[in-house]
Design an enzyme around this catalytic site. Structure first.
Site, short mmCIF file in Angstrom:
data_model
loop_
_atom_site.label_atom_id
_atom_site.label_comp_id
_atom_site.label_asym_id
_atom_site.label_seq_id
_atom_site.Cartn_x
_atom_site.Cartn_y
_atom_site.Cartn_z
N SER A 191 8.08 3.08 2.18
CA SER A 191 6.91 2.58 1.46
C SER A 191 6.34 3.65 0.52
O SER A 191 7.08 4.16 -0.33
CB SER A 191 5.89 2.07 2.48
OG SER A 191 4.89 1.33 1.84
N ASP A 348 8.75 -9.29 0.72
CA ASP A 348 8.01 -8.05 0.45
C ASP A 348 7.71 -7.98 -1.05
O ASP A 348 8.63 -8.16 -1.86
CB ASP A 348 8.91 -6.86 0.87
CG ASP A 348 8.25 -5.49 0.65
OD1 ASP A 348 7.09 -5.45 0.19
OD2 ASP A 348 8.91 -4.48 0.95
N HIS A 378 7.67 -6.28 4.72
CA HIS A 378 7.28 -4.91 4.46
C HIS A 378 6.84 -4.20 5.75
O HIS A 378 6.02 -4.74 6.50
CB HIS A 378 6.15 -4.84 3.42
CG HIS A 378 5.93 -3.44 2.95
ND1 HIS A 378 6.81 -2.82 2.09
CD2 HIS A 378 5.00 -2.52 3.26
CE1 HIS A 378 6.39 -1.58 1.88
NE2 HIS A 378 5.30 -1.36 2.57
#
Ligand SMILES: *[C@@H]1O[C@H](CO)[C@@H](O)[C@H](O)[C@H]1NC(C)=O
Ligand SMILES: *[C@@H]1O[C@H](CO)[C@@H](O)[C@H](O)[C@H]1NC(C)=O
Length: 408
Positions: A191, A348, A378
């Site tokens: 991320s 995501d 995600h």
């Protein structure tokens, strides 16, 4: 007493309303994800409330609460030595398998945790567990970087921290001290940590003072660009747990120290409209359409505003900075990058950030493995154990670790 049943009914209805989010059945364990998402939203709403009443910055509240319940001391086991130390002023947690054994050289992975540049910690149970697992399974030293976070610091300090720690590890005397093989080092992150990992690797290609080359970069559902919040994946997953498009924009604004007042303009791409000369040049560097497979685009229509909100670029000049958006770097930089692993998830908003980067790297001649998980969401790689076990979590973790084992 007659009020009680009415109250219970009202609360139940409110709770159901809070928890229930319609989710596609193609997701890994959708019901469980709904509960997980409700927990996160509840924590966010409470911290926003504290912020509203002037108690503290909402991110500070969230971090305090999660760290209070979740920080682990470094705990060594029979085969793994775990220590906290400081590398060039930056805190790190080091995992060393069989540290006391022979003097044979080990592989190393520099790990950068996610959390929107504002949350998460190398000491959190989630990341401590992940790094332990990577270290044991790959039989490699893992250095997990505890960089400083929003709201204490903003861009580019997070990057400066991870860069300083990385550069320190790459020093010949430090490699020797930890018995690290200089030819088998990877930089990895998930991320926002994937954003920092990508930026670190790009910066290393430009830094003649570093003599050790990184062998691999491994990016897990990375955040890579701030120019377009209407890519197909932003459009298709705008309200998907555990990261909505709007929350992602707010993480960006906090990272670049911009006002949340700009968030709505950015949601419609007003910050990169065609009447803003600075951003037109950057958007021309990429043709989103040619970088994505048709199966991702579906009914996608690119969003280009002809007239927008120039105040955003003027208020947040860092949004033009390639160190924040590694996806828009020049081909000359991309060409110099190491062998790459990119993991993306179908459900995501960031799916297309990672997918486009994989494609650009491939076009620049870099050896790329792109693993896409159709039922992934995600953050799923952190959820691979009870009580937050998701099969997509276990499979992404396994796939990623196997790639490291084979390629590092
Ligand atoms: C962030 O923005 C605020 C308000 O615009 C400003 O006062 C502050 O100096 C900025 N901080 C940094 C590190 O640039
Ligand atoms: C986008 O920009 C246009 C032109 O300045 C403006 O009329 C519109 O209100 C903006 N939209 C948002 C959501 O800020």
């Amino acid at each position: 007493m007659r009020a009680l049943p009415a109250l219970i009914t009202a609360l139940t209805a409110l709770g159901a309303y809070y928890v229930y989010t319609p989710l596609p059945s193609t997701l890994s364990e959708p019901w469980k994800l709904m509960l997980l998402d409700a927990t996160f939203r509840c924590a966010q709403d409470l911290s926003n409330l504290a912020h509203y009443f002037g108690l503290s910055h909402h991110l500070r509240v969230l971090n305090f609460v999660s760290n209070y319940f979740d920080q682990l001391d470094p705990v060594s086991s029979a085969h793994l030595k775990v220590t906290d130390t400081v590398f060039d002023g930056v805190q790190v947690r080091i995992f060393e398998p069989d540290a006391e054994l022979d003097g044979s050289l080990k592989r190393a992975i520099i790990y950068i945790h996610g959390g929107g540049w504002a949350l998460g910690s190398a000491r959190a149970r989630s990341y401590d567990t992940l790094c332990r697992r990577i270290s044991e399974d790959v039989n490699a030293i893992v250095v997990s970087i505890e960089y400083r976070l929003v709201p204490n610091v903003h861009f580019p300090e997070q990057l400066n921290d991870v860069y300083a720690a990385t550069k320190y590890i790459l020093l010949p005397e430090v490699l020797a001290k930890y018995s690290i093989d200089p030819e088998r080092i990877a930089v990895s992150g998930d991320s926002a940590g994937g954003n920092l990992a990508a930026a670190v690797c790009q910066q290393l290609t430009q830094d003649t003072s570093v003599t050790t080359k990184v062998k691999l970069q491994a990016l897990i559902y990375p955040v890579l660009q701030i120019l377009d919040f209407n890519t197909p994946s932003y459009q298709q997953n705008t309200d998907m747990p555990i990261l909505s498009g709007f929350v992602m924009i707010k993480f960006w604004l906090d990272y670049l120290n911009g006002s949340h007042d700009f968030a709505h303009a950015m949601l419609v791409n007003n910050h990169t409209s065609l009447d803003i000369s600075e951003t037109v040049a950057l958007r021309e560097r990429l043709n989103w359409d040619s970088l994505l497979p048709p199966s991702f685009k579906k009914k996608y229509k690119p969003v280009f505003q002809s007239v927008g909100s120039p105040s955003v670029v003027h208020g947040v000049p860092a949004l033009l900075d390639i160190r924040a958006s590694p996806l828009i770097a020049h081909k000359e930089i991309l060409q110099k990058l190491p062998k790459t692993y990119v993991l993306t998830c179908e459900h995501d908003v960031l799916r297309d950030d990672g997918t486009m980067y994989a494609k650009r790297l491939e076009e620049a001649g870099v050896d790329v493995t792109h693993d896409h998980y159709e039922d992934g969401f995600h953050g799923c790689m952190l959820f691979a154990a009870w009580p937050t076990y998701f099969s997509a979590g276990a499979r992404t973790r396994e796939g990623y670790i196997n790639w490291l084992k084979e390629n590092l």
